[in-house]
Design a protein around this motif. Structure first.
Motif, PDB file in Angstrom:
ATOM      1  N   PHE A  33     -16.868   6.636  23.404  1.00  0.00           N
ATOM      2  CA  PHE A  33     -17.691   7.127  22.307  1.00  0.00           C
ATOM      3  C   PHE A  33     -16.846   7.331  21.044  1.00  0.00           C
ATOM      4  CE2 PHE A  33     -21.902   8.820  23.971  1.00  0.00           C
ATOM      5  CZ  PHE A  33     -21.945   7.897  24.988  1.00  0.00           C
ATOM      6  N   ASP A  36     -15.039  12.640  17.599  1.00  0.00           N
ATOM      7  CA  ASP A  36     -15.555  13.699  16.735  1.00  0.00           C
ATOM      8  C   ASP A  36     -14.384  14.447  16.102  1.00  0.00           C
ATOM      9  OD1 ASP A  36     -18.354  13.395  17.238  1.00  0.00           O
ATOM     10  OD2 ASP A  36     -18.099  14.412  19.156  1.00  0.00           O
ATOM     11  N   ILE A  90     -26.409   7.408  19.710  1.00  0.00           N
ATOM     12  CA  ILE A  90     -25.116   8.110  19.667  1.00  0.00           C
ATOM     13  C   ILE A  90     -24.972   8.818  18.330  1.00  0.00           C
ATOM     14  CG2 ILE A  90     -22.610   7.795  19.602  1.00  0.00           C
ATOM     15  CD1 ILE A  90     -22.981   5.526  21.662  1.00  0.00           C
ATOM     16  N   GLN A  94     -24.514  13.031  17.547  1.00  0.00           N
ATOM     17  CA  GLN A  94     -23.232  13.550  17.073  1.00  0.00           C
ATOM     18  C   GLN A  94     -23.384  14.873  16.353  1.00  0.00           C
ATOM     19  OE1 GLN A  94     -21.899   9.847  15.112  1.00  0.00           O
ATOM     20  NE2 GLN A  94     -20.108   9.983  16.432  1.00  0.00           N
ATOM     21  N   ILE A  96     -20.742  14.743  19.382  1.00  0.00           N
ATOM     22  CA  ILE A  96     -20.892  14.654  20.832  1.00  0.00           C
ATOM     23  C   ILE A  96     -20.355  15.905  21.524  1.00  0.00           C
ATOM     24  CG2 ILE A  96     -20.191  13.339  22.890  1.00  0.00           C
ATOM     25  CD1 ILE A  96     -22.302  11.911  21.159  1.00  0.00           C
ATOM     26  N   CYS A  99     -23.187  18.330  22.021  1.00  0.00           N
ATOM     27  CA  CYS A  99     -24.512  17.839  22.444  1.00  0.00           C
ATOM     28  C   CYS A  99     -24.888  18.264  23.861  1.00  0.00           C
ATOM     29  CB  CYS A  99     -24.599  16.325  22.292  1.00  0.00           C
ATOM     30  SG  CYS A  99     -23.774  15.386  23.577  1.00  0.00           S
ATOM     31  N   CYS A 102     -25.014  15.298  26.615  1.00  0.00           N
ATOM     32  CA  CYS A 102     -25.822  14.106  26.339  1.00  0.00           C
ATOM     33  C   CYS A 102     -25.029  12.816  26.515  1.00  0.00           C
ATOM     34  CB  CYS A 102     -26.418  14.163  24.939  1.00  0.00           C
ATOM     35  SG  CYS A 102     -25.203  13.922  23.618  1.00  0.00           S
ATOM     36  N   GLU A 103     -23.689  12.907  26.433  1.00  0.00           N
ATOM     37  CA  GLU A 103     -22.869  11.703  26.559  1.00  0.00           C
ATOM     38  C   GLU A 103     -23.040  11.034  27.918  1.00  0.00           C
ATOM     39  OE1 GLU A 103     -20.149  15.070  27.882  1.00  0.00           O
ATOM     40  OE2 GLU A 103     -21.686  14.785  26.369  1.00  0.00           O
ATOM     41  N   LEU A 106     -26.372   9.125  27.780  1.00  0.00           N
ATOM     42  CA  LEU A 106     -26.233   7.951  26.921  1.00  0.00           C
ATOM     43  C   LEU A 106     -25.377   6.882  27.598  1.00  0.00           C
ATOM     44  CD1 LEU A 106     -25.757   9.738  23.487  1.00  0.00           C
ATOM     45  CD2 LEU A 106     -27.703   8.329  24.181  1.00  0.00           C
ATOM     46  N   ALA A 107     -24.319   7.281  28.262  1.00  0.00           N
ATOM     47  CA  ALA A 107     -23.462   6.318  28.966  1.00  0.00           C
ATOM     48  C   ALA A 107     -24.221   5.663  30.122  1.00  0.00           C
ATOM     49  CB  ALA A 107     -22.203   7.003  29.478  1.00  0.00           C
ATOM     50  N   VAL A 115     -17.460   7.683  31.079  1.00  0.00           N
ATOM     51  CA  VAL A 115     -17.612   7.856  29.637  1.00  0.00           C
ATOM     52  C   VAL A 115     -16.401   8.626  29.112  1.00  0.00           C
ATOM     53  CG1 VAL A 115     -19.064   9.929  29.889  1.00  0.00           C
ATOM     54  CG2 VAL A 115     -19.104   8.649  27.749  1.00  0.00           C
ATOM     55  N   THR A 117     -14.955  10.745  25.890  1.00  0.00           N
ATOM     56  CA  THR A 117     -15.213  11.434  24.633  1.00  0.00           C
ATOM     57  C   THR A 117     -13.880  11.950  24.117  1.00  0.00           C
ATOM     58  OG1 THR A 117     -15.650  13.555  25.702  1.00  0.00           O
ATOM     59  CG2 THR A 117     -17.553  12.125  25.300  1.00  0.00           C
TER      60      THR A 117
END
Length: 177
Positions: A33, A36, A90, A94, A96, A99, A102-103, A106-107, A115, A117
Motif C-alpha cells: 500500500f 502514510d 485505497i 487513507q 491507512i 482505517c 481496512c487494509e 482491500l488486500a 498486505v 503497510t
C-alpha cells in the motif's frame, strides 16, 4: 491397448510430480500500500489544522514505496500485486494507519495473500521514523514488522533507511526474528 493406458497414466503422474515443486513454491502475493505520513502536532494545529507532507515529502513517500516494491520483487520471495483496480478505494481509505483494519479487506479484494503497510512518522524536520507491517490477509494476523530511524529529510536518507530496513529486518535470511 493396456500398455498405452499405463504409459499415458505414467506420463500424467510424472507431469504432476514435475509440476508439484513449482506449485508448492509459488510466491505469496503481496499488496504494498502507499506509505502514510504522520506529522508532528503542536498547539497551533488546533487553530490552523495539521498540515500534510510538503511536495518534496509527498515525492519521497512515492519514492520509498517504489523502493520497497522493487526490493521485495527482486527478492523472488513475493509476487507483487497490482493495486490499480482498487486505487480509488485505497485513496478513499487513507490514511491507512487510521482505517481500523481496512487494509486487510482491500488486500483481499486484490487477491493478495499478504498486505504491507508503512508509516513515516515525522518526529522533527531532521528525524523521521519508518515503520513497516506485513499482515496475513486470510488470518488478519501480523507476520512481520520493523522500524528504522531516518536521520535527514532528503531523498538519499529516506532511500538509505528503506534499504537498510529491507536488508536487515524485513528480508533477512532467518525470518524467525
Amino acid at each position: 491397448m493396456k500398455k498405452s493406458r499405463v504409459a499415458a497414466w505414467l506420463a500424467a503422474v510424472l507431469a504432476l510430480v514435475a509440476a508439484a515443486p513449482s506449485i508448492a513454491t509459488a510466491a505469496p502475493k503481496l499488496a504494498i500500500f502507499p506509505i502514510d505520513m504522520s506529522m508532528p502536532r503542536s498547539e497551533e494545529d488546533f487553530f490552523r489544522g495539521v498540515s500534510g507532507p510538503n511536495p518534496d515529502e509527498q515525492k519521497r513517500l512515492s519514492l520509498a514505496r517504489d523502493e520497497l516494491e522493487k526490493r521485495f520483487a527482486e527478492s523472488g520471495r513475493y509476487e507483487i500485486v497490482d493495486l490499480t483496480p482498487i486505487s480509488e478505494e485505497i485513496k478513499a481509505a487513507q490514511p491507512i494507519f487510521e482505517c481500523n483494519g481496512c487494509e486487510v479487506d482491500l488486500a483481499a479484494k486484490a487477491k493478495a495473500d499478504l498486505v504491507m503497510t508503512a508509516l513515516i512518522d515525522k518526529i522533527s524536520e531532521t528525524h523521521l521514523s519508518l515503520t513497516v507491517a506485513i499482515i496475513d490477509v486470510a488470518e488478519s494476523k501480523l507476520v512481520n514488522n520493523a522500524s528504522v530511524l531516518i536521520q535527514g529529510n532528503t531523498d538519499e536518507s529516506w532511500l538509505h533507511g528503506v534499504r537498510w530496513l529491507v536488508r536487515n529486518r524485513l528480508l533477512t535470511k532467518d525470518e524467525s526474528k
